[in-house]
Design a protein around this motif. Sequence first.
Motif, short mmCIF file in Angstrom:
data_model
loop_
_atom_site.label_atom_id
_atom_site.label_comp_id
_atom_site.label_asym_id
_atom_site.label_seq_id
_atom_site.Cartn_x
_atom_site.Cartn_y
_atom_site.Cartn_z
N LYS A 1 0.83 -1.04 0.08
CA LYS A 1 -0.09 -0.05 0.00
C LYS A 1 0.91 1.02 0.20
O LYS A 1 0.47 2.37 -0.84
CB LYS A 1 -0.96 -0.15 1.05
CG LYS A 1 -2.18 0.46 1.14
CD LYS A 1 -3.27 -0.06 2.02
CE LYS A 1 -2.81 0.38 3.49
NZ LYS A 1 -3.79 -0.08 4.62
N TYR A 2 2.16 1.45 0.79
CA TYR A 2 2.91 2.25 0.85
C TYR A 2 4.01 2.35 -0.03
O TYR A 2 5.04 3.09 0.47
CB TYR A 2 3.12 2.75 2.45
CG TYR A 2 1.59 2.85 3.24
CD1 TYR A 2 0.94 3.67 2.95
CD2 TYR A 2 1.54 1.94 4.20
CE1 TYR A 2 -0.32 3.93 3.65
CE2 TYR A 2 0.48 2.21 5.07
CZ TYR A 2 -0.53 3.00 4.79
OH TYR A 2 -1.79 3.21 5.42
N VAL B 1 7.01 4.90 0.71
CA VAL B 1 6.93 6.54 1.24
C VAL B 1 7.45 6.78 2.66
O VAL B 1 7.93 7.94 2.93
CB VAL B 1 5.61 7.02 1.30
CG1 VAL B 1 4.95 7.07 0.09
CG2 VAL B 1 4.66 6.14 2.23
N ARG C 1 -2.43 7.31 11.87
CA ARG C 1 -2.12 7.19 10.22
C ARG C 1 -1.20 8.25 10.16
O ARG C 1 -1.51 9.45 10.46
CB ARG C 1 -3.37 7.23 9.29
CG ARG C 1 -4.39 6.19 9.58
CD ARG C 1 -5.23 5.83 8.37
NE ARG C 1 -4.09 5.19 7.33
CZ ARG C 1 -4.45 5.74 6.13
NH1 ARG C 1 -5.47 6.59 5.60
NH2 ARG C 1 -3.77 4.98 5.07
N THR D 1 -7.24 2.52 7.98
CA THR D 1 -7.86 2.55 9.13
C THR D 1 -6.93 2.82 10.62
O THR D 1 -7.50 3.23 11.77
CB THR D 1 -8.87 1.23 9.63
OG1 THR D 1 -8.08 0.25 9.94
CG2 THR D 1 -9.85 0.93 8.67
N GLY D 2 -5.81 2.37 10.28
CA GLY D 2 -4.81 2.45 11.48
C GLY D 2 -4.93 1.52 12.58
O GLY D 2 -4.61 1.67 13.81
N LEU D 3 -5.48 0.31 12.22
CA LEU D 3 -5.69 -0.66 13.22
C LEU D 3 -4.92 -1.90 12.90
O LEU D 3 -4.44 -2.72 13.82
CB LEU D 3 -7.13 -1.32 13.10
CG LEU D 3 -8.26 -0.06 13.40
CD1 LEU D 3 -9.65 -1.14 13.02
CD2 LEU D 3 -8.26 0.09 15.01
N SER E 1 10.75 1.60 4.68
CA SER E 1 10.70 1.06 5.66
C SER E 1 11.17 -0.46 5.94
O SER E 1 11.10 -1.12 4.98
CB SER E 1 9.16 1.19 6.22
OG SER E 1 8.68 2.33 5.90
P1 ADP Z 1 -3.31 1.58 7.88
O1 ADP Z 1 -2.49 1.12 7.02
O2 ADP Z 1 -4.65 0.82 7.81
O3 ADP Z 1 -3.48 2.79 8.03
P2 ADP Z 1 -1.51 0.33 9.90
O4 ADP Z 1 -2.10 0.09 11.48
O5 ADP Z 1 -1.44 -0.77 9.32
O6 ADP Z 1 -3.08 1.03 9.52
O7 ADP Z 1 -0.65 1.33 9.93
C1 ADP Z 1 -0.51 2.51 10.58
C2 ADP Z 1 0.15 3.53 9.83
O8 ADP Z 1 1.43 3.43 9.78
C3 ADP Z 1 -0.16 3.70 8.32
O9 ADP Z 1 -1.25 4.63 8.21
C4 ADP Z 1 1.15 4.29 7.89
O10 ADP Z 1 1.07 5.89 8.29
C5 ADP Z 1 2.21 3.83 8.72
N1 ADP Z 1 2.87 2.65 8.20
C6 ADP Z 1 2.71 1.37 8.31
N2 ADP Z 1 3.38 0.61 7.47
C7 ADP Z 1 4.10 1.45 6.76
C8 ADP Z 1 4.92 0.97 5.61
N3 ADP Z 1 5.23 0.11 5.32
N4 ADP Z 1 5.51 2.12 4.89
C9 ADP Z 1 5.01 3.37 5.18
N5 ADP Z 1 4.23 3.81 6.57
C10 ADP Z 1 3.80 2.88 6.98
#
Ligand code: ADP
Length: 323
Positions: free
Chosen positions: A229-230, A257, A273, A285-287, A313
Motif C-alpha cells: 500500500k505504501y 513512502v 495514520r 484504518t490505522g488498526l 521502511s
Molecule cells: P493502515 O495501514 O490501515 O493505515 P496500520 O495500523 O497498518 O493502518 O498502519 C498505521 C500507519 O503506519 C499507516 O497509516 C502508515 O502511516 C504507517 N505505516 C505502516 N506501514 C508502513 C509502511 N510499510 N510504509 C510507510 N508507512 C507505514
Amino acid sequence: MEFFKNKTKIKLEFVNDLNLKKQAKELGINIWQTPSFLFIIFGVAATIIMAATYFISKNYEDPSVLVISECLVVAVIFIVEMLVARFIEQLTKLNKMKSEFVSIASHQLRTPLSAIKWETELMLKKFKKGLNKKQIKNLENIYAINQRMIHLVSDLLDVARIDQNRLILRKQKINLVEIAKEVVGEIIPKAKLRNIEINIKTKKRLPLVLGDSEKIRLAVENLLDNAVKYTNNGGKININVFESGSFLIFEITDNGVGIPQGQTNRVFEKFFRSDNASKYQTDGTGLGLYIAKNIVEQLDGKIWFQSIENVGSVFSFSLPIER
Ligand code: ADP
C-alpha cells in the motif's frame, strides 16, 4: 510456604500498582488518568498541604488550631479523592461499554456481510452467462467493497477483544515461512497491478515457531499489505525470515513512502495514520499494526521497525522457536 506465597503476591500487586503504563493500557486511558497516578499526586499534595498547615498554625499558641485545620484539610482531600475515584470508575465503565458495543455491533454486521458475499459469489459463478459486461463489473465491485467491509468488521472485533483482554491465542507449532509464502502468493496479483516486485528469501530448513497460525497469518498480512500500500508503483519489497537465538525473525523491507520522523513513536497506536500515508493512500484504518503488535507480544515475541520518509521502511517481528 503459604505465607511466602502471599507475601510475593502482595509484593507483585504493589509493583503492578506502580506500573502506570500497564494500568493505563488495561483501562484504556492515559497515564495521568490512572488511579495510581492520581493517588500519588494526591499523596504528595496532602503531605505538602499538611506540612504547610503545621507551619502556619505554629504561629498560633492554641494547639486546637492545628488539630482543626489538619482535620479540615484531610476532609477536603478525602472528598476530592472520592470524587476523582468515582470519575475514574465511570470512565472505566464507559470504556468497557464502548468495547462491548463495538464487539456486539461487529458480530451483528458479520452475518449480513457474509450473506452478501455468498450471494454475489453465487451470481458471479452460476449466473454469469445471463449477465452483460457492465453487470458483471458492477457485481465484482460489490464483491470487492463487501470484502473490505468484512475485513474492517473483523479488525474491529479483534480490537474489541484486545481491549477487553479477550484475545485468545493458541500456541501450536507453526511454519512461519509457509505462512509468509502463502500470503505473498495471495497479494502478488494486487502488487503486479502496480508493478511492485516481491521477493522472499529464507534458508531451506528453518525451525518451527510457537503461535496461533490464523493470527500470525493476520500479522504477516497486515505488514505485507502495508508494504504494498505504501510503496510507489514500480517499487520493490523484500521479505527475509531468519533465525536469531531462540527466535525466528520475519523482516519486510520496502522502498516506499516511509514514516515522517516526528511521528514514528505513534506507529503502533490504535487508529494512527501518518500524515504522508493518509495523503498517499486514503484506504486505511490505522488498526493493522495495533493488532499485529498485540498478537506478536501475546505470543512472547516483539515487533519493531525502522523508517525514513521517502526512502522506505523495514518492519520486523520475532516469535519464539519451538524446541
Ligand atoms: P493502515 O495501514 O490501515 O493505515 P496500520 O495500523 O497498518 O493502518 O498502519 C498505521 C500507519 O503506519 C499507516 O497509516 C502508515 O502511516 C504507517 N505505516 C505502516 N506501514 C508502513 C509502511 N510499510 N510504509 C510507510 N508507512 C507505514
